[in-house]
Design a protein around this motif. Sequence first.
Motif, PDB file in Angstrom:
ATOM      1  N   LEU A  25       0.808  -1.213   0.000  1.00  0.00           N
ATOM      2  CA  LEU A  25       0.000   0.000   0.000  1.00  0.00           C
ATOM      3  C   LEU A  25       0.840   1.262   0.000  1.00  0.00           C
ATOM      4  CD1 LEU A  25      -2.751  -1.229   2.472  1.00  0.00           C
ATOM      5  CD2 LEU A  25      -2.897  -1.048  -0.020  1.00  0.00           C
ATOM      6  N   GLY A  27       3.023   1.967  -1.920  1.00  0.00           N
ATOM      7  CA  GLY A  27       3.223   2.370  -3.305  1.00  0.00           C
ATOM      8  C   GLY A  27       1.972   2.901  -3.970  1.00  0.00           C
ATOM      9  N   SER A  28       0.809   2.837  -3.288  1.00  0.00           N
ATOM     10  CA  SER A  28      -0.424   3.267  -3.945  1.00  0.00           C
ATOM     11  C   SER A  28      -1.275   4.230  -3.121  1.00  0.00           C
ATOM     12  CB  SER A  28      -1.275   2.039  -4.310  1.00  0.00           C
ATOM     13  OG  SER A  28      -1.563   1.260  -3.166  1.00  0.00           O
ATOM     14  N   VAL A  29      -0.928   4.461  -1.850  1.00  0.00           N
ATOM     15  CA  VAL A  29      -1.624   5.468  -1.051  1.00  0.00           C
ATOM     16  C   VAL A  29      -0.581   6.412  -0.453  1.00  0.00           C
ATOM     17  CG1 VAL A  29      -3.515   3.887  -0.504  1.00  0.00           C
ATOM     18  CG2 VAL A  29      -1.623   4.137   1.099  1.00  0.00           C
ATOM     19  N   ARG A 340      -1.814  -6.175  -3.939  1.00  0.00           N
ATOM     20  CA  ARG A 340      -1.114  -5.180  -4.756  1.00  0.00           C
ATOM     21  C   ARG A 340      -1.780  -5.009  -6.114  1.00  0.00           C
ATOM     22  NH1 ARG A 340       4.933  -6.136  -6.980  1.00  0.00           N
ATOM     23  NH2 ARG A 340       3.765  -7.695  -8.172  1.00  0.00           N
ATOM     24  N   TYR A 343      -4.979  -2.970  -5.833  1.00  0.00           N
ATOM     25  CA  TYR A 343      -4.843  -1.570  -5.423  1.00  0.00           C
ATOM     26  C   TYR A 343      -3.690  -0.870  -6.124  1.00  0.00           C
ATOM     27  CZ  TYR A 343      -8.478  -1.843  -1.939  1.00  0.00           C
ATOM     28  OH  TYR A 343      -9.703  -1.971  -1.326  1.00  0.00           O
ATOM     29  N   VAL A 344      -3.316  -1.346  -7.273  1.00  0.00           N
ATOM     30  CA  VAL A 344      -2.201  -0.726  -7.983  1.00  0.00           C
ATOM     31  C   VAL A 344      -2.499   0.730  -8.314  1.00  0.00           C
ATOM     32  CG1 VAL A 344      -2.991  -1.480 -10.268  1.00  0.00           C
ATOM     33  CG2 VAL A 344      -0.558  -1.055  -9.865  1.00  0.00           C
ATOM     34  N   ALA A 345      -3.791   1.050  -8.486  1.00  0.00           N
ATOM     35  CA  ALA A 345      -4.179   2.428  -8.793  1.00  0.00           C
ATOM     36  C   ALA A 345      -4.744   3.139  -7.569  1.00  0.00           C
ATOM     37  CB  ALA A 345      -5.208   2.432  -9.924  1.00  0.00           C
ATOM     38  N   GLY A 346      -4.558   2.557  -6.387  1.00  0.00           N
ATOM     39  CA  GLY A 346      -5.052   3.182  -5.173  1.00  0.00           C
ATOM     40  C   GLY A 346      -6.493   2.805  -4.890  1.00  0.00           C
TER      41      GLY A 346
END
Length: 481
Positions: A25, A27-29, A340, A343-346
């Motif tokens: 997370l 890396g995405s938030v 991952r 949630y790669v784009a958040g």
Amino acid sequence: MSGRDPTRAVVIGAGVAGLLAAFVLAGSVDEVTVIERDRLPDGPEPRAGVPQGHHAHVLLPCGAAAIDELVPGTLAALVGAGAPGVGLPRDIVVRGPFGRPARHGPWETVLTCTRGLIEWTLRQRLVADTGTTLPAGTEVVGLLGGPGRVTGVLTRRRGDGRLGRAEADLVVDASGHGSAAPRWLAGFGAFVRETVADSGVAYATRPCRLPSSLAEGLPAVYVRLGMRKVSRGGLLVPVEDGRRLATLFGTRGAVPASGADGHTAFARELPDPLIADMLARAEPAGPVRAFRRTASHRPHYERMRQRPEGFVVLGDAACTFNPAYGQGVSVAALGALALREAYVAGPRPGAARGAQRAVARSADTARRIAVGLDQRHPPARGARPGPPRRLLNRYLDRLDAVSAQDPRVQRSMVGVYALTVPPARLLGPATLLAAVRGPLVPPAAAHPDGADHAGRGGPRSGDTAAPRPADARRHDHRERP
């Protein structure tokens, strides 16, 4: 980040699943907080809230590859800290229902170490690389939000009982098999069905050190449980710092004692004397620790008709396994990979539901293997196998006897255990033919490369060199069944 509010994620639990989720997370938030109820040790030591932390842990090839993909360099750090690599089946002496199988290969390599070492390595990397905050000594006592969306967590400090709130766009529950998520969700009117398989197996582990003359080159030792009766088994496995963990286990009616004298006496009652002989020459390096909570639990979060957005359950909180099969850490890593990808784009609408389904799929193969084995024990509780499963179990017994001598069948069975070969491989034409032909000698016959070979502490002539532990990284997680 200007023009919008920062996105936040809260991860409940600083075990392997929680730490990997935090890496994912980060890396995405914009902001990640890991909330842990235990005091976190300042080294690779077990935590008070993790009783299974005193027992051996295994990183299967797929789990090792997944962790190194999520946190590059972790395997090298574990190996550098002394985590041994055990090549299967060459580096492990096995005594099963059909004697001691020949040790071919190795075809797979697993890392054997303590959970404390894995968590300590990941914690150091998490704080250094991501700046994630990790408030220990704080427990989550409830979810914020309502039936439609989870918006954070309610916390309580363990020292003074002070309550707090942590708002979040996403909450990941990685709090382990004691997760309160079913109760929290029930408060929102969302109910979770659960499947349970309880083999009744109990464990007792004691760390020890072997004399240098015996320890050098000594492989792991595994005395397997019999599947058709009340039985005893044991495992002697190397871990970091030159220690061995001697784990003894038994089904209901043959539960190992927790004291030192009982541990020694139980080892002498195993169907093979090798572990008892090793322990008689070993120096104890700690007390005996018992572990009884070995039932496999599968809460079906992915099947919930009504579930709030913004909440995902991961690791042992989503699916617990009988520790005998060494799958838990690896499956947690596969679940983190699934998180991952979702949630790669958040955080976004529908992401939590998709992530939960992906997490469930990542555990399916390991779960089927574990439950299938658990159900074969006569004292097991829970759903009993139907006629098709009983027929399959008889077939697997046949393969077990064949694999003791046939390296091709043995290789397939090792790959299925390591989650690098799909279970359907065991039903392929070549394997079916080998099963029909059966073993070449009576199944009870033992192979000569067991205790004597292990005691000499050297490989057999003609054996190839075992791959380095870090070679586990070559197994891509996408190759798993």
